[in-house]
Design a protein around this motif. Structure first.
Motif, short mmCIF file in Angstrom:
data_model
loop_
_atom_site.label_atom_id
_atom_site.label_comp_id
_atom_site.label_asym_id
_atom_site.label_seq_id
_atom_site.Cartn_x
_atom_site.Cartn_y
_atom_site.Cartn_z
N LEU A 90 34.78 35.31 41.16
CA LEU A 90 33.37 35.09 40.89
C LEU A 90 32.59 36.31 41.33
CD1 LEU A 90 33.03 31.48 42.35
CD2 LEU A 90 33.20 32.10 39.94
N THR A 91 31.66 36.75 40.50
CA THR A 91 30.77 37.84 40.87
C THR A 91 29.35 37.43 40.53
OG1 THR A 91 30.95 38.92 38.70
CG2 THR A 91 32.52 39.61 40.41
N GLY A 92 28.41 38.02 41.24
CA GLY A 92 27.01 37.71 40.98
C GLY A 92 26.09 38.68 41.67
N GLU A 114 31.04 39.12 45.55
CA GLU A 114 32.29 38.86 44.85
C GLU A 114 33.13 37.92 45.71
OE1 GLU A 114 36.31 41.30 43.54
OE2 GLU A 114 34.46 42.41 43.94
N SER A 115 33.79 36.98 45.06
CA SER A 115 34.73 36.09 45.74
C SER A 115 35.99 36.00 44.90
CB SER A 115 34.12 34.69 45.92
OG SER A 115 35.09 33.82 46.47
N ASN A 116 37.15 36.19 45.53
CA ASN A 116 38.43 36.14 44.83
C ASN A 116 39.27 34.93 45.21
OD1 ASN A 116 38.27 38.53 43.21
ND2 ASN A 116 38.45 39.70 45.11
N LEU A 117 38.75 34.05 46.07
CA LEU A 117 39.51 32.88 46.49
C LEU A 117 39.10 31.66 45.66
CD1 LEU A 117 39.48 33.39 50.35
CD2 LEU A 117 41.30 33.92 48.74
N PRO A 118 39.98 30.69 45.52
CA PRO A 118 39.67 29.49 44.72
C PRO A 118 38.47 28.72 45.29
CG PRO A 118 42.01 29.58 45.25
CD PRO A 118 41.34 30.66 46.04
N ALA A 119 37.70 28.16 44.39
CA ALA A 119 36.54 27.35 44.79
C ALA A 119 37.00 26.06 45.46
CB ALA A 119 35.68 27.04 43.58
N ALA A 120 36.30 25.65 46.50
CA ALA A 120 36.57 24.37 47.16
C ALA A 120 36.00 23.23 46.32
CB ALA A 120 35.97 24.35 48.56
N THR A 151 25.86 24.55 42.38
CA THR A 151 26.52 25.40 43.37
C THR A 151 28.02 25.48 43.14
OG1 THR A 151 26.89 23.59 44.92
CG2 THR A 151 24.82 24.79 45.13
N VAL A 152 28.61 26.48 43.75
CA VAL A 152 30.06 26.58 43.86
C VAL A 152 30.36 26.99 45.30
CG1 VAL A 152 30.05 28.93 42.93
CG2 VAL A 152 32.17 27.65 42.97
N ALA A 153 31.20 26.19 45.97
CA ALA A 153 31.55 26.47 47.37
C ALA A 153 32.88 27.22 47.40
CB ALA A 153 31.67 25.17 48.15
N VAL A 154 32.88 28.34 48.10
CA VAL A 154 34.08 29.18 48.21
C VAL A 154 34.36 29.47 49.68
CG1 VAL A 154 33.69 30.25 45.96
CG2 VAL A 154 32.77 31.34 48.01
N PRO A 155 35.61 29.81 50.02
CA PRO A 155 35.91 30.17 51.40
C PRO A 155 35.13 31.42 51.83
CG PRO A 155 37.92 29.68 50.20
CD PRO A 155 36.82 29.74 49.18
N ASP A 156 34.52 31.33 52.97
CA ASP A 156 33.74 32.43 53.53
C ASP A 156 34.58 33.70 53.67
OD1 ASP A 156 31.58 33.77 54.62
OD2 ASP A 156 31.63 32.73 56.53
N ALA A 157 35.85 33.54 54.00
CA ALA A 157 36.74 34.68 54.23
C ALA A 157 36.91 35.55 52.98
CB ALA A 157 38.10 34.19 54.71
N GLY A 158 36.70 34.99 51.80
CA GLY A 158 36.90 35.74 50.57
C GLY A 158 35.64 36.32 49.97
N GLY A 176 33.38 27.36 57.39
CA GLY A 176 34.34 28.14 56.64
C GLY A 176 34.04 28.27 55.16
N LEU A 177 32.97 27.60 54.70
CA LEU A 177 32.59 27.68 53.29
C LEU A 177 31.24 28.34 53.11
CD1 LEU A 177 33.59 24.16 51.89
CD2 LEU A 177 34.82 26.32 51.64
N VAL A 178 31.09 29.01 52.00
CA VAL A 178 29.82 29.59 51.57
C VAL A 178 29.47 28.88 50.27
CG1 VAL A 178 28.68 31.68 50.77
CG2 VAL A 178 30.37 31.82 52.58
N VAL A 179 28.24 28.43 50.16
CA VAL A 179 27.81 27.70 48.96
C VAL A 179 26.94 28.64 48.13
CG1 VAL A 179 26.66 25.65 48.10
CG2 VAL A 179 27.94 25.53 50.24
#
Length: 136
Positions: free
Chosen positions: A3-5, A15-21, A42-49, A90-93
């Motif tokens: 995901l990019t935005g 940018e996020s390269n980890l699967p969405a929660a 929204t799309v929630a993704v792991p903060d680490a990615g 651990g998630l970013v929304v």
């Protein structure tokens, strides 16, 4: 899923390269006030990615569920890009409207549907929670 935005003015990119929660819609008062409409997607993704470039500003407040909610936005144009809710460690929304490719968003749930205004009704085909979602 990659995901990019970016924000409205292009000062901040992510940018996020980890699967969405999960992907969803929220009809809570905070999201309605922030968006200027009845809900946000929204799309929630792991903060680490999550990788961010550009200068972010932040605003923290106590959400109606009693937990701290920190919103991150561009200090130039004011676009909210994502939040880090204390309730979802651990998630970013990410705000779906800031994605470069919005077609990837397929909401799986919607929360706070009891607060949805008559002019912005929830989708009856999506799993709904009257208040905060209790499962993803």
């Amino acid at each position: 899923m990659r995901l990019t935005g970016k924000c409205l003015c292009g000062n901040v990119h992510y940018e996020s390269n980890l699967p969405a929660a999960f992907m969803g819609k929220c009809y809570c008062e905070d999201c309605s006030n922030e968006s200027g409409t009845g809900h946000i997607a929204t799309v929630a993704v792991p903060d680490a990615g999550l990788k961010v470039t550009g200068s972010l500003s932040k605003y923290a407040k106590k959400a109606d569920n009693g937990n701290r909610l920190t919103k991150f936005f561009c200090g130039i144009c004011g676009s909210t890009l994502f939040t880090r809710p204390e309730k979802l460690p651990g998630l970013v929304v990410i705000r779906a409207g800031t994605l470069d490719d919005r077609s990837v968003i397929k909401p799986q749930l919607q929360m706070y549907v009891s607060r949805a205004p008559a002019w912005d009704r929830p989708d009856a085909s999506i799993k709904s929670f009257p208040e905060m979602a209790t499962e993803w």
